[in-house]
Motif scaffolding. Structure first.
Motif, PDB file in Angstrom:
ATOM      1  N   ARG A 126      -6.428  -7.723  -8.239  1.00  0.00           N
ATOM      2  CA  ARG A 126      -7.414  -6.716  -8.626  1.00  0.00           C
ATOM      3  C   ARG A 126      -8.821  -7.292  -8.606  1.00  0.00           C
ATOM      4  O   ARG A 126      -9.805  -6.568  -8.505  1.00  0.00           O
ATOM      5  CB  ARG A 126      -7.104  -6.187 -10.021  1.00  0.00           C
ATOM      6  N   GLY A 167      -6.190  -0.954  -4.201  1.00  0.00           N
ATOM      7  CA  GLY A 167      -5.969  -1.721  -5.416  1.00  0.00           C
ATOM      8  C   GLY A 167      -4.491  -1.785  -5.752  1.00  0.00           C
ATOM      9  O   GLY A 167      -3.972  -2.836  -6.131  1.00  0.00           O
ATOM     10  N   ALA A 168      -3.794  -0.652  -5.573  1.00  0.00           N
ATOM     11  CA  ALA A 168      -2.367  -0.599  -5.902  1.00  0.00           C
ATOM     12  C   ALA A 168      -1.572  -1.508  -4.976  1.00  0.00           C
ATOM     13  O   ALA A 168      -0.668  -2.228  -5.415  1.00  0.00           O
ATOM     14  CB  ALA A 168      -1.866   0.841  -5.797  1.00  0.00           C
ATOM     15  N   ILE A 169      -1.931  -1.483  -3.702  1.00  0.00           N
ATOM     16  CA  ILE A 169      -1.225  -2.341  -2.748  1.00  0.00           C
ATOM     17  C   ILE A 169      -1.495  -3.805  -3.071  1.00  0.00           C
ATOM     18  O   ILE A 169      -0.599  -4.651  -3.050  1.00  0.00           O
ATOM     19  CB  ILE A 169      -1.642  -1.988  -1.306  1.00  0.00           C
ATOM     20  N   ALA A 195       0.553  -4.739  -6.127  1.00  0.00           N
ATOM     21  CA  ALA A 195       1.967  -4.899  -5.792  1.00  0.00           C
ATOM     22  C   ALA A 195       2.195  -6.195  -5.019  1.00  0.00           C
ATOM     23  O   ALA A 195       3.197  -6.885  -5.226  1.00  0.00           O
ATOM     24  CB  ALA A 195       2.447  -3.694  -4.992  1.00  0.00           C
ATOM     25  N   ALA A 227       8.139  -3.621  -7.121  1.00  0.00           N
ATOM     26  CA  ALA A 227       6.815  -3.694  -6.498  1.00  0.00           C
ATOM     27  C   ALA A 227       6.399  -2.324  -5.965  1.00  0.00           C
ATOM     28  O   ALA A 227       5.267  -1.875  -6.170  1.00  0.00           O
ATOM     29  CB  ALA A 227       6.811  -4.729  -5.379  1.00  0.00           C
ATOM     30  N   ALA A 263       3.225   0.092  -7.378  1.00  0.00           N
ATOM     31  CA  ALA A 263       2.139   0.630  -6.551  1.00  0.00           C
ATOM     32  C   ALA A 263       2.060   2.145  -6.715  1.00  0.00           C
ATOM     33  O   ALA A 263       0.967   2.707  -6.896  1.00  0.00           O
ATOM     34  CB  ALA A 263       2.352   0.252  -5.095  1.00  0.00           C
ATOM     35  N   ALA A 287      -8.317   3.148  -4.847  1.00  0.00           N
ATOM     36  CA  ALA A 287      -7.194   2.963  -5.775  1.00  0.00           C
ATOM     37  C   ALA A 287      -5.939   2.571  -5.001  1.00  0.00           C
ATOM     38  O   ALA A 287      -5.145   1.747  -5.457  1.00  0.00           O
ATOM     39  CB  ALA A 287      -6.953   4.252  -6.563  1.00  0.00           C
ATOM     40  N   ARG A 288      -5.776   3.160  -3.811  1.00  0.00           N
ATOM     41  CA  ARG A 288      -4.590   2.832  -3.024  1.00  0.00           C
ATOM     42  C   ARG A 288      -4.631   1.368  -2.604  1.00  0.00           C
ATOM     43  O   ARG A 288      -3.646   0.650  -2.697  1.00  0.00           O
ATOM     44  CB  ARG A 288      -4.518   3.736  -1.794  1.00  0.00           C
ATOM     45  N   GLU A 320       0.518   3.135 -10.059  1.00  0.00           N
ATOM     46  CA  GLU A 320      -0.931   2.980 -10.125  1.00  0.00           C
ATOM     47  C   GLU A 320      -1.637   4.115  -9.386  1.00  0.00           C
ATOM     48  O   GLU A 320      -2.643   4.646  -9.846  1.00  0.00           O
ATOM     49  CB  GLU A 320      -1.326   1.627  -9.543  1.00  0.00           C
ATOM     50  N   ILE A 321      -1.068   4.469  -8.228  1.00  0.00           N
ATOM     51  CA  ILE A 321      -1.666   5.564  -7.457  1.00  0.00           C
ATOM     52  C   ILE A 321      -1.583   6.869  -8.249  1.00  0.00           C
ATOM     53  O   ILE A 321      -2.553   7.628  -8.336  1.00  0.00           O
ATOM     54  CB  ILE A 321      -0.950   5.682  -6.089  1.00  0.00           C
TER      55      ILE A 321
END
Lengths: 555, 562
Positions: free
Chosen positions: A298, A247-249, A252, B79, B83, A244-245, B86-87
């Motif tokens: 994603r 994916g989040a990066i 962003a 941004a 992030a 998930a981390r 989402e985390i």
């Protein structure tokens, strides 16, 4: 040097290419999905670009611009296209996934006819259902967004082509956002593999105690089982957290690149002074493209998850079969005498079962094969039915080498009640008809009578249509075994292998069944594999297995 | 069925399960919403700066490099917050799943064999259904909160700038939930059907994969594959029905969004041409249209996640309901000796079937071995199930040392006994671990001694890794007789005063049966033992009284060995 990640990336691409091979039959649907997705993405860009252009033209011309007129049909086309895109892409995916499911089942049946063994069915189920579902990410969340976004970037670059500087400022970040998933996928692939593996562990930790519910409870192991499940869940969640981390990066980063394109257009305009309609167009296009491109990073995660799923599916499906089919099959012989000639066999190299076994099972003979557990009785049944092949010597059926005969033809001639015969979660009739799909009800009743179940079944409200439950759970162990026995008796095959047919039957039923065996199997060759004779079987001949040899036993 | 008693006073629905879990999550459920709101505020501010810049491009004397720098700073902030959001939301999903999975699994174990669903079906609940809840906590909850908060904020801000634009957005925003509700009613009904299909397919698939050897032997693997294809096709048809409506709701959203954009572009485009009084505000309105619809779009996307989660939650609700306070007493200590008395015991599984036990009366004195004989279906296993607390008697009384077992908690009752079933389950792991299941604190010596006593060593010694040999789910590599001996070793290690066995020698050859009977005799020494068996050798070879059951009651008594 070639880093491990790159190598994994290559493997992933190879696996995904194989998936595409499996899906090729659905190519039409898949292409329709792509076409509609591209049209839908472009319509979104056009909508916002025309709105921006309309404003700009309004300023320039003093109201009532052409761009505004064009907005009207787009306003309706855009939602319709969006809906069509999602319908078409899901239709395509579901069709392709059903194919994968069935293909996988066929692979396992062909390559592991003896069952999944150590891999564990819970794991296989997890693989099949979760991994195949993860494959839908390949098309829906990786291929489609990537192609749609690529078309958007291409169109943006094309429309802004008159000002190469502006085109570069807008299209380069957008292009980078497009390539981002390929850069991310390599890394995310490892994380996705780890999640899938952890999920398999969790799956097993849930299923195993439920399968052994009585053992778990009677040993007060429920808290340990719960702790084990919590532990495997936590391990899976740790891997999910890492994924998930990433994916989040990735998300962003995609957002940042889209914004950079937008601000780039504005910066270019600031540097070139006011009055640039093209810069306004660039700004609005970047704004519109950001929406489409926002999905792309994603896609990297989805791509990696699909890659990991594909790898696991193929690993299982590529297991070498124990018995290979003959390339040039011989014709089925008329005779039915089975002969083992100096057969050597081992399930694994360090545990030989036979080194030189000689055995003859003559046509029409009722042969009893005795021996303690572990003497190789079931191995003989496995070889006769081509679930396993001898490593030395040969087996002949009617004088023809069994290795040169197709397994299906052999099994059509030899019915078998195996020790692990499974009762399926279907009705009694359906379970029986697995052995003979065309059998009339009368035939079903006949075999049920032979195993002494007819009265019980007749008394059930749904009679032959009574569901058996998973593994025959609706019935007692002895009753379920008798259903399996009835099933083996149903087809009129000339040969019949009965591997411990009376396991789990009480003494009276066992005696009653064995007494009818002679009548029930009249005119057929019978191989009765058992650890003891109760005295009513009346075999023509008795062989005792000991030290890897079959020796005649005093009847 | 064992679920005769109502579970709790208030009916527990999928919805209430989800709501209770949301409350439990508390702050970790709010964090993603706060972060998402921060992202939206950044976007709102940035759009204003962009509007100034665009107005500058159109020739108005506003906007400059400073605005661009501000926009860039807001971009970076947004941004980062995206992030983090989402985390945070995936963390909330994990926290909910971990908790609910533990509760559901604990409940399934507590229900035990009384819950007659197949193991695969139960595992599906604990694995797939719990996973299906994730979307509710990780996507739908933050999306739903932001879909309300962000559009309202935008409308409020724009009211001060251009009330016409604000009103248009307000009307459009209100049309979105109406459109989705209309589409959603159909989706909810279709969603239930889809879940049934999915469960059926998954269960059928597991069942058939486990039976591959049987299917192959009858040349039916191909036909079964075709059957699976048909089932998958049915699932596709059902799922597409759900999606057709779910996607329609997002189509409505696109239509409203496109219409709003076009209207505002037309309105402000015309105004701008005629010396608009506030060009920055006009452009701000247009630029905020995507920002206004973005959270609604997220909400719509998460909508069918919420639908599937509610479907899963409804199936899980009976398991996730607050457990009825475990009725019954704790056992102060395991008594060293145990006497068992059944008086007029009746056990009825379902109303439409004959009772499994129909007035069964017998007693077993402390230290006695009692052999229950009788045809399959005569009630032998049912009598054992009562002593294991898997079932509660429908009538009559089962007493241990004079105390009614119904007064004890089932798990406390099981502390007294060791049990060996008809087909002992071998868990994935080593033989050693399988034996140590009975006594997790046992050291290697004790486990080896138990293995020795149960004749496990007789075959384990020949295995490549001895007791540490891995045996898979279902006991790969172990024959029925070997599995039985592992179960016997568990009983030795457990060292309980009451031994319950169900057909312990049914699948053994005469040689092994003698060895095992020897071990059973040793196990029964000094313990009370109740053994259901129909093996002639067992009836002959075990000292003790024989009680023959017939249709759930005692048929007559005779001494063993006669």
């Amino acid at each position: 040097m070639l880093p491990a990640g790159a190598w994994q990336g290559i493997e992933m691409i190879r696996d995904l290419y194989r998936v595409w091979g499996l899906w090729r039959a659905r190519g039409g649907w898949l292409l329709i999905g792509v076409a509609v997705a591209v049209a839908s993405a472009l319509s979104a860009v056009a909508l916002l670009a025309l709105a921006g252009q309309g404003v700009a033209q309004g300023v320039a011309l003093g109201g009532g611009a052409l761009a505004i007129l064009l907005l009207r049909p787009l306003m309706l086309a855009r939602p319709a296209l969006r809906w069509a895109e999602r319908m078409a892409s899901h239709e395509a995916t579901f069709r392709a996934l059903a194919d994968t499911r069935v293909w996988f089942f066929r692979q396992i049946a062909a390559r592991m006819p003896g069952g999944l063994g150590l891999t564990g069915t819970g794991d296989a189920r997890g693989r099949m259902v979760a991994d195949i579902e993860a494959l839908d990410g390949l098309y829906l969340r990786a291929v489609l967004p990537a192609l749609a976004a690529a078309s958007v970037v291409a169109v943006v670059a094309l429309l802004l082509g008159a000002e190469p500087g502006l085109a570069a400022l807008v299209a380069v970040p957008l292009g980078a956002a497009l390539l981002l998933p390929f850069w991310l996928a390599r890394d995310a692939s490892r994380a996705a593999n780890a999640v899938a593996a952890a999920r398999g562990q969790m799956n097993r930790a849930a299923l195993d105690p439920l399968l052994g519910l009585a053992e778990t409870l009677s040993n007060q192991a429920e808290h340990r089982a719960a702790a084990r499940l919590a532990e495997t869940t936590a391990a899976m969640h740790e891997q999910e957290r890492l994924l998930a981390r990433r994916g989040a990066i990735g998300g962003a980063s995609g957002f940042l690149l889209g914004q950079m394109a937008m601000l780039g257009a504005l910066g270019w305009a600031l540097a070139h002074g006011p009055g640039s309609g093209l810069a306004v167009l660039g700004l609005f296009m970047a704004l519109a493209a950001a929406e489409t491109l926002g999905l792309v990073p994603r896609a990297g995660t989805a791509l990696a998850a699909a890659g990991a799923a594909a790898r696991r599916l193929f690993a299982l499906a590529d297991t070498q079969p124990r018995v290979t089919e003959p390339t040039a099959p011989a014709a089925m012989p008329p005779g039915n005498t089975l002969r083992f000639e100096a057969v050597g066999f081992a399930w694994s190299a360090d545990r030989p079962v036979f080194t030189a076994l000689d055995l003859e099972w003559r046509e029409g003979e009722r042969l009893a094969l005795l021996g303690p557990s572990g003497a190789g009785k079931s191995s003989i049944a496995a070889m006769v039915l081509k679930l396993a092949a001898p490593q030395a010597g040969r087996i002949t059926l009617g004088g023809v080498d069994l290795a040169s005969l197709p397994a299906e033809s052999v099994r059509a001639r030899i019915a078998c009640l195996s020790q692990d015969a499974r009762i399926f979660d279907a009705s009694i009739a359906e379970n029986l008809r697995i052995a003979a799909p065309e059998a009339p009800d009368a035939a079903l009743w006949r075999v049920l009578a032979q195993v002494g179940l007819d009265e019980l079944v007749r008394a059930l409200p749904e009679a032959l249509n009574t569901p058996c439950g998973e593994g025959g759970a609706r019935f007692s162990g002895g009753q379920a075994r008798r259903i399996a026995l009835a099933r083996a008796l149903l087809p009129a095959t000339p040969l019949l292998v009965l591997d411990e047919p009376t396991t789990g039957l009480d003494a009276e039923t066992e005696q009653a069944f064995l007494e009818t065996l002679e009548v029930a199997t009249r005119g057929r060759s019978v191989l009765l594999i058992t650890h003891k004779l109760v005295g009513v079987e009346k075999p023509d001949r008795v062989l005792r297995l000991a030290m890897g040899r079959a020796l005649p036993a005093a009847g | 069925m064992g679920k005769a008693k109502p579970e709790a006073s208030a009916p527990v629905t999928g919805k209430s399960v989800l709501a209770a879990e949301t409350r439990r999550l508390g702050r970790s459920a709010l964090l993603p919403i706060a972060l998402g709101y921060g992202v939206a505020l950044c976007g709102l501010a940035q759009a204003w700066l962009l509007a100034r810049l665009v107005a500058g491009l159109l020739g108005y004397p506003v906007g400059g490099w400073l605005d661009l720098a501000g926009a860039a700073a807001l971009m970076a902030a947004a941004a980062g917050l995206t992030a983090l959001q989402e985390i945070a939301q995936s963390a909330a999903g994990r926290a909910a799943r971990a908790h609910l999975r533990g509760v559901a699994f604990g409940r399934l174990l507590a229900l035990g064999p009384a819950d007659q669903r197949a193991a695969g079906e139960k595992a599906t609940l604990v694995v797939e259904r719990i996973e299906a809840l994730d979307g509710y906590f990780s996507k739908w909850m933050p999306a739903a909160a932001l879909a309300l908060a962000v559009p309202c904020t935008i409308i409020l801000v724009l009211l001060f700038v251009d009330w016409v634009s604000a009103s248009v957005l307000l009307v459009m925003g209100m049309l979105v939930p109406i459109g989705m509700a209309v589409a959603g009613i159909g989706a909810a009904m279709a969603s239930k059907r889809q879940f049934e299909a999915l469960g059926k397919l998954s269960g059928r698939f597991t069942d058939r994969v486990r039976g591959i050897p049987t299917l192959v032997l009858f040349n039916r693997a191909g036909a079964e594959a075709d059957g699976l294809a048909r089932a998958a096709e049915e699932l596709r048809a059902r799922t597409m029905k759900v999606l057709r409506i779910a996607f329609l709701s997002s189509g409505i959203l696109e239509l409203l969004s496109a219409f709003t954009l076009a209207y505002l572009a037309w309105r402000h485009g015309a105004l701008l041409g005629n010396n608009h009084p506030n060009p920055v505000a006009a452009l701000w309105c247009i630029l905020l249209v995507p920002a206004f619809f973005q959270p609604l779009r997220m909400f719509s996307g998460a909508y069918h996640e919420a639908q599937s989660a509610r479907g899963a939650a409804t199936e899980l609700a009976p398991l996730l309901a607050p457990a009825p306070a475990s009725t019954g007493l704790d056992l102060a200590e395991v008594p060293p000796r145990v006497a068992v008395v059944f008086s007029e015991v009746v056990l009825r599984y379902t109303a439409d079937r004959a009772p499994a036990l129909d007035g069964l009366t017998f007693s077993a004195a402390a230290g006695e071995t009692l052999l229950l004989a009788g045809a399959s279906g005569s009630g032998k296993s049912s009598a054992l199930a009562l002593l294991l607390g898997f079932r509660r008697a429908t009538g009559g009384r089962v007493a241990i040392n004079g105390q009614d077992v119904a007064l004890l908690k089932p798990e406390e009752l099981r502390r007294i006994s060791a049990y060996i079933g008809q087909k002992p389950h071998i868990f994935g792991g080593s033989i050693f671990d399988n034996i140590r299941l009975a006594q997790p604190e046992a050291d290697r010596e004790a486990v080896t001694a138990a293995a020795q006593a149960a004749q496990v060593m007789q075959f384990a010694a020949d295995l490549p890794q001895g007791l540490d040999t891995l045996v898979g789910e279902g006991g790969f590599g172990l024959s029925g007789g070997q599995a039985q001996r592992v179960a016997l070793a568990r009983a030795f290690l457990r060292d309980a005063p009451l031994v319950l066995m169900d057909e312990p020698t049914a699948s053994l050859d005469p040689g092994t049966e003698e060895l095992v009977l020897d071990a059973i005799r040793k196990l029964c020494l000094g313990r009370t033992a109740i053994i259901a068996t129909h093996s002639a050798a067992a009836l002959r070879g075990l000292p003790g009284r024989v009680l023959t059951l017939e249709a759930g009651r005692a048929a007559g008594r005779r001494m063993a060995g006669n």
